[in-house]
Motif scaffolding. Structure first.
Motif, PDB file in Angstrom:
ATOM      1  N   LYS A 226      21.301  -3.935  95.991  1.00 15.46           N
ATOM      2  CA  LYS A 226      21.463  -3.105  97.189  1.00 15.46           C
ATOM      3  C   LYS A 226      22.294  -1.866  96.875  1.00 15.46           C
ATOM      4  N   GLN A 227      23.297  -2.014  96.026  1.00 13.25           N
ATOM      5  CA  GLN A 227      24.123  -0.864  95.642  1.00 13.25           C
ATOM      6  C   GLN A 227      23.316   0.145  94.829  1.00 13.25           C
ATOM      7  N   ILE A 228      22.450  -0.349  93.943  1.00 11.84           N
ATOM      8  CA  ILE A 228      21.605   0.534  93.137  1.00 11.84           C
ATOM      9  C   ILE A 228      20.687   1.356  94.049  1.00 11.84           C
ATOM     10  N   ILE A 229      20.105   0.707  95.030  1.00  8.41           N
ATOM     11  CA  ILE A 229      19.207   1.400  95.952  1.00  8.41           C
ATOM     12  C   ILE A 229      19.962   2.457  96.747  1.00  8.41           C
ATOM     13  N   GLN A 230      21.140   2.105  97.225  1.00  6.74           N
ATOM     14  CA  GLN A 230      21.929   3.070  97.989  1.00  6.74           C
ATOM     15  C   GLN A 230      22.314   4.274  97.133  1.00  6.74           C
ATOM     16  N   GLN A 231      22.663   4.023  95.883  1.00  7.68           N
ATOM     17  CA  GLN A 231      23.040   5.117  94.995  1.00  7.68           C
ATOM     18  C   GLN A 231      21.843   6.016  94.684  1.00  7.68           C
ATOM     19  N   ALA A 232      20.686   5.404  94.439  1.00 13.93           N
ATOM     20  CA  ALA A 232      19.477   6.187  94.163  1.00 13.93           C
ATOM     21  C   ALA A 232      19.095   7.018  95.373  1.00 13.93           C
ATOM     22  N   ALA A 233      19.167   6.419  96.556  1.00 16.81           N
ATOM     23  CA  ALA A 233      18.844   7.138  97.787  1.00 16.81           C
ATOM     24  C   ALA A 233      19.799   8.310  97.991  1.00 16.81           C
ATOM     25  N   GLY A 234      21.056   8.109  97.652  1.00 17.99           N
ATOM     26  CA  GLY A 234      22.044   9.177  97.779  1.00 17.99           C
ATOM     27  C   GLY A 234      21.729  10.353  96.864  1.00 17.99           C
ATOM     28  N   LYS A 235      21.280  10.059  95.643  1.00 17.28           N
ATOM     29  CA  LYS A 235      20.921  11.115  94.703  1.00 17.28           C
ATOM     30  C   LYS A 235      19.723  11.920  95.216  1.00 17.28           C
ATOM     31  N   LEU A 236      18.726  11.215  95.759  1.00 19.38           N
ATOM     32  CA  LEU A 236      17.548  11.897  96.282  1.00 19.38           C
ATOM     33  C   LEU A 236      17.909  12.743  97.501  1.00 19.38           C
ATOM     34  N   ALA A 237      18.762  12.201  98.357  1.00 22.51           N
ATOM     35  CA  ALA A 237      19.201  12.948  99.543  1.00 22.51           C
ATOM     36  C   ALA A 237      19.948  14.215  99.140  1.00 22.51           C
ATOM     37  N   GLN A 238      20.746  14.125  98.095  1.00 23.43           N
ATOM     38  CA  GLN A 238      21.492  15.297  97.621  1.00 23.43           C
ATOM     39  C   GLN A 238      20.545  16.394  97.155  1.00 23.43           C
ATOM     40  N   ALA A 239      19.492  16.013  96.437  1.00 21.02           N
ATOM     41  CA  ALA A 239      18.524  16.996  95.952  1.00 21.02           C
ATOM     42  C   ALA A 239      17.761  17.631  97.108  1.00 21.02           C
ATOM     43  N   VAL A 258       8.035  15.610 102.162  1.00 21.85           N
ATOM     44  CA  VAL A 258       7.023  14.621 101.794  1.00 21.85           C
ATOM     45  C   VAL A 258       7.614  13.675 100.756  1.00 21.85           C
ATOM     46  N   MET A 259       7.533  12.386 101.029  1.00 19.49           N
ATOM     47  CA  MET A 259       8.078  11.377 100.133  1.00 19.49           C
ATOM     48  C   MET A 259       6.935  10.811  99.281  1.00 19.49           C
ATOM     49  N   ALA A 260       6.867  11.218  98.016  1.00 20.07           N
ATOM     50  CA  ALA A 260       5.746  10.844  97.154  1.00 20.07           C
ATOM     51  C   ALA A 260       6.236  10.122  95.902  1.00 20.07           C
ATOM     52  N   LEU A 269      13.129   0.229 102.033  1.00 21.55           N
ATOM     53  CA  LEU A 269      14.436   0.086 101.401  1.00 21.55           C
ATOM     54  C   LEU A 269      15.124   1.425 101.172  1.00 21.55           C
ATOM     55  N   PHE A 270      14.356   2.442 100.787  1.00 27.49           N
ATOM     56  CA  PHE A 270      14.951   3.713 100.366  1.00 27.49           C
ATOM     57  C   PHE A 270      15.076   4.742 101.484  1.00 27.49           C
ATOM     58  N   VAL A 271      14.040   4.888 102.295  1.00 30.31           N
ATOM     59  CA  VAL A 271      14.019   5.968 103.280  1.00 30.31           C
ATOM     60  C   VAL A 271      15.153   5.889 104.302  1.00 30.31           C
ATOM     61  N   PRO A 272      15.483   4.712 104.842  1.00 27.40           N
ATOM     62  CA  PRO A 272      16.587   4.673 105.809  1.00 27.40           C
ATOM     63  C   PRO A 272      17.900   5.202 105.234  1.00 27.40           C
ATOM     64  N   PHE A 273      18.183   4.891 103.970  1.00 22.17           N
ATOM     65  CA  PHE A 273      19.412   5.388 103.343  1.00 22.17           C
ATOM     66  C   PHE A 273      19.353   6.893 103.124  1.00 22.17           C
ATOM     67  N   ILE A 274      18.184   7.386 102.708  1.00 19.14           N
ATOM     68  CA  ILE A 274      18.031   8.828 102.518  1.00 19.14           C
ATOM     69  C   ILE A 274      18.241   9.554 103.841  1.00 19.14           C
ATOM     70  N   VAL A 288       8.258  12.630 105.857  1.00 19.93           N
ATOM     71  CA  VAL A 288       6.873  12.256 106.152  1.00 19.93           C
ATOM     72  C   VAL A 288       6.228  11.657 104.911  1.00 19.93           C
ATOM     73  N   LYS A 289       5.147  10.917 105.138  1.00 20.04           N
ATOM     74  CA  LYS A 289       4.381  10.332 104.042  1.00 20.04           C
ATOM     75  C   LYS A 289       3.157  11.197 103.759  1.00 20.04           C
ATOM     76  N   PRO A 290       2.656  11.187 102.524  1.00 19.53           N
ATOM     77  CA  PRO A 290       1.400  11.896 102.242  1.00 19.53           C
ATOM     78  C   PRO A 290       0.279  11.292 103.082  1.00 19.53           C
ATOM     79  N   VAL A 291      -0.645  12.122 103.526  1.00 16.54           N
ATOM     80  CA  VAL A 291      -1.777  11.630 104.311  1.00 16.54           C
ATOM     81  C   VAL A 291      -3.042  11.568 103.471  1.00 16.54           C
ATOM     82  N   MET A 292      -2.945  11.977 102.205  1.00 14.33           N
ATOM     83  CA  MET A 292      -4.077  11.920 101.288  1.00 14.33           C
ATOM     84  C   MET A 292      -3.558  11.929  99.860  1.00 14.33           C
TER      85      MET A 292
END
Length: 321
Positions: A226-239, A258-260, A269-274, A288-292
């Motif tokens: 769970k800590q790894i996921i939170q840390q990864a989500a934090g890095k993505l949110a920062q970018a 767009v989350m791809a 698991l990831f999007v709520p933290f982001i 948002v998610k890709p639609v195609m």
């Protein structure tokens, strides 16, 4: 208007020939075309196969081709784009417009349908890329696994190994990741993992798939996972936040992100933290998610280059296998 959208990468390359209404006339998938990992004569061979198949499937539509938009990995340098364009010119009718661009454009437009925004790609590697209303572009991250690719499958897999070795040493808490990784590599003791992780030329491909076990361990309420996921989500949110601030500083409305990529197969698991991290920083975005598929995004980019309006029905009609 007939457009060929190409999504080219280091594993496979897909081309789809369609019109402005989303009707597909031909589709083909061939091997890798990333110049950074494949010799140029092999790139040309794969593209030759791609174009030949598309032409064979529908020679009439192919002969009336207006635009080729190829969003590809490994074309960041102008000279690389020039090489790719010169190859494709051999396989299409004269006067066809050929646009070579970053494959991140495909992923972006697969979610925004040509509207300005940001795409967060998190697969084996990661990159954050955006285009604003003025056509200005910017990226964050994606500088390779040795120095960056934060929040990617590789980054998460590496963190899993770190947690396992710390637990083995007594430097960290015990984790269910230990048994999962031992089983994955079919070994009995943690030190035996070293052989597989440091095998020459294979560390990236060996480590990235381990991210799946982090998600599985988190489902079992494992604290380390769970800590790894939170840390990864934090890095993505920062970018994401950095691009929102610098590229869309005058935008008052939420910017689509767009989350791809494979990491978001577990968006639960990831999007709520982001989302939480971005809200804490008052970053106004809409995830948002890709639609195609990305190849569909390439078609949209090709249509947009000729100022074609993307109809709502386009999504429903564009059926990509």
């Amino acid at each position: 208007m007939y457009v060929l959208g190409i999504d080219g990468g280091g594993t496979k390359t897909k081309g789809v020939l369609a019109d402005q209404y989303g009707k597909v006339y031909a589709s083909e998938t061939v091997g890798p075309t990333n110049q950074n990992g494949v010799e140029i004569h092999l790139v040309e061979k794969e593209l030759s196969r791609l174009f030949a198949s598309l032409k064979l499937q529908n020679s009439k539509a192919f002969s009336m081709l207006d635009t080729v938009f190829a969003g590809m990995s490994g074309v960041d340098r102008p000279e690389a784009r020039a090489v790719m364009k010169s190859i494709m010119e051999k396989f299409v009718p004269a006067n066809v417009k050929i646009i070579i661009d970053n494959d991140a454009v495909n992923a972006l437009y697969a979610g925004t349908l040509g509207v300005p925004g940001i795409v967060q790609i998190a697969g084996t590697g990661s990159i954050t890329f955006g285009i604003n209303a003025n056509g200005e572009r910017q990226r964050a991250g994606g500088w390779g696994y040795l120095i960056d690719d934060e929040g990617s499958g590789y980054d998460i897999g590496r963190a899993a190994l770190n947690a396992v070795f710390k637990a083995y040493d007594g430097r960290g808490p015990k984790t269910t990741l230990t048994n999962m990784l031992l089983k994955h590599f079919q070994v009995q003791e943690v030190p035996e993992l070293i052989h597989f992780i440091y095998e020459p030329g294979k560390s990236r491909t060996a480590i990235a798939p381990l991210s799946q076990y982090v998600s599985a361990a988190a489902d079992q309420n494992d604290d380390a996972a769970k800590q790894i996921i939170q840390q990864a989500a934090g890095k993505l949110a920062q970018a994401i936040g950095s691009l929102r601030i610098s590229l869309f500083k005058d935008e008052t409305q939420p910017v689509q992100v767009v989350m791809a990529g494979g990491v978001f197969n577990r968006e639960d698991l990831f999007v709520p933290f982001i989302q939480s991290r971005l809200q804490e920083q008052s970053i106004n975005v809409q995830l948002v998610k890709p639609v195609m598929e990305p190849a569909g995004g390439a078609i949209i980019a090709g249509l947009s280059s000729s100022s074609q309006v993307i109809e709502t029905s386009f999504i429903e009609k564009l059926k990509l296998d």
